[in-house]
Design an enzyme around this catalytic site. Sequence first.
Site, mmCIF file in Angstrom:
data_model
loop_
_atom_site.group_PDB
_atom_site.id
_atom_site.type_symbol
_atom_site.label_atom_id
_atom_site.label_comp_id
_atom_site.label_asym_id
_atom_site.label_seq_id
_atom_site.Cartn_x
_atom_site.Cartn_y
_atom_site.Cartn_z
ATOM 1 N N ARG A 128 -4.148 -20.527 -18.431
ATOM 2 C CA ARG A 128 -3.982 -20.443 -16.973
ATOM 3 C C ARG A 128 -3.189 -21.637 -16.434
ATOM 4 O O ARG A 128 -2.545 -21.532 -15.389
ATOM 5 C CB ARG A 128 -5.349 -20.317 -16.292
ATOM 6 C CG ARG A 128 -6.028 -18.983 -16.604
ATOM 7 C CD ARG A 128 -7.433 -18.887 -16.058
ATOM 8 N NE ARG A 128 -7.463 -18.558 -14.649
ATOM 9 C CZ ARG A 128 -7.485 -17.321 -14.160
ATOM 10 N NH1 ARG A 128 -7.454 -16.273 -14.974
ATOM 11 N NH2 ARG A 128 -7.548 -17.100 -12.871
ATOM 12 N N GLU A 160 -7.483 -9.911 -9.687
ATOM 13 C CA GLU A 160 -7.961 -11.177 -9.129
ATOM 14 C C GLU A 160 -7.305 -11.436 -7.776
ATOM 15 O O GLU A 160 -6.171 -11.016 -7.532
ATOM 16 C CB GLU A 160 -7.636 -12.353 -10.061
ATOM 17 C CG GLU A 160 -8.278 -12.281 -11.431
ATOM 18 C CD GLU A 160 -7.934 -13.500 -12.278
ATOM 19 O OE1 GLU A 160 -7.964 -14.635 -11.748
ATOM 20 O OE2 GLU A 160 -7.623 -13.318 -13.476
#
Length: 302
Positions: A123, A249
Amino acid sequence: MDDECIHGLEGKLCALCYPKVVTEPLVPVKKTRAPKLSSLRDPLPTAATPPARAARPVRVAGAPRPVRAEKASTDNVDEQRVYHLTHISNLAAILRDGCLFANAALTTRPAVDISAPATRESRRDALVAGTERSVAEYVPFFLSPNATVWESIRAESTDPRLALDAHGSEAFAFVMLVSTVKKINDGLAAVTDASTTDDETPLVPSLVAVTNGDAAGSLTRFGATPATAERMLQTLRAEADGAMMLEAELLVPDAVPMELVTLIGVCNDNVRETVRGILKASAFKPKVAVYPPWFHTSADAE
């Protein structure tokens, strides 16, 4: 003419001269009724062969009610709830900070870390499309209380994205911090307005991003402007089976103030009392609600 007949019978009617008239019995004529109007109509279909029904799409539990594609453009995405999962052991520190911080902004690791080290690294390397910022600079929220990462914890199944601490924790030891798209957008706009004075050039407001899958995935698509984020949410909410919602998300840059969290969802009454005890030392007073379906596996729900 006298009554004497040729057969010599006087005063009597001769049966030969005056035979009785024989009449044939009447044959009853059967009346025919006019056909009923109903018999002139087209025959109705029989009940023996009911018309086949189209298969109904399977809807994922917890997912929002599907929106028809032709109405997607008018879908009000502001009402969409978003969910941030954390271990109850992390809650006191979050309340002290007054914010949910993005992973890149954390100076110390949480007491119970959900993400595996490889997940944190991926990430940090992944960029939010259309920006120069990494995914790690955003606070992640699920779009469903049944997101696949959370389902892996609930079902105690292997998921490479999860840390061992998360695998070893029972579902009731976690809490859901809940907000809405509108609440977060309004909160970000308020922060931007407060940071701007009459002598300054207005700042570009921080923007949420919406994904259609794991934010670090190579094939994941992003909506990183107000228009594209809204369209992405509309597309996700219009999906018939809600499968993409379980991977999607909502990403909020930098930090989310705790006053934007309106609800803390917990598994049972005991956890609710524990959370209320933690909140006593805090200025934040979100509602604490017991909602067991969020903490049961999909198999249990069936």
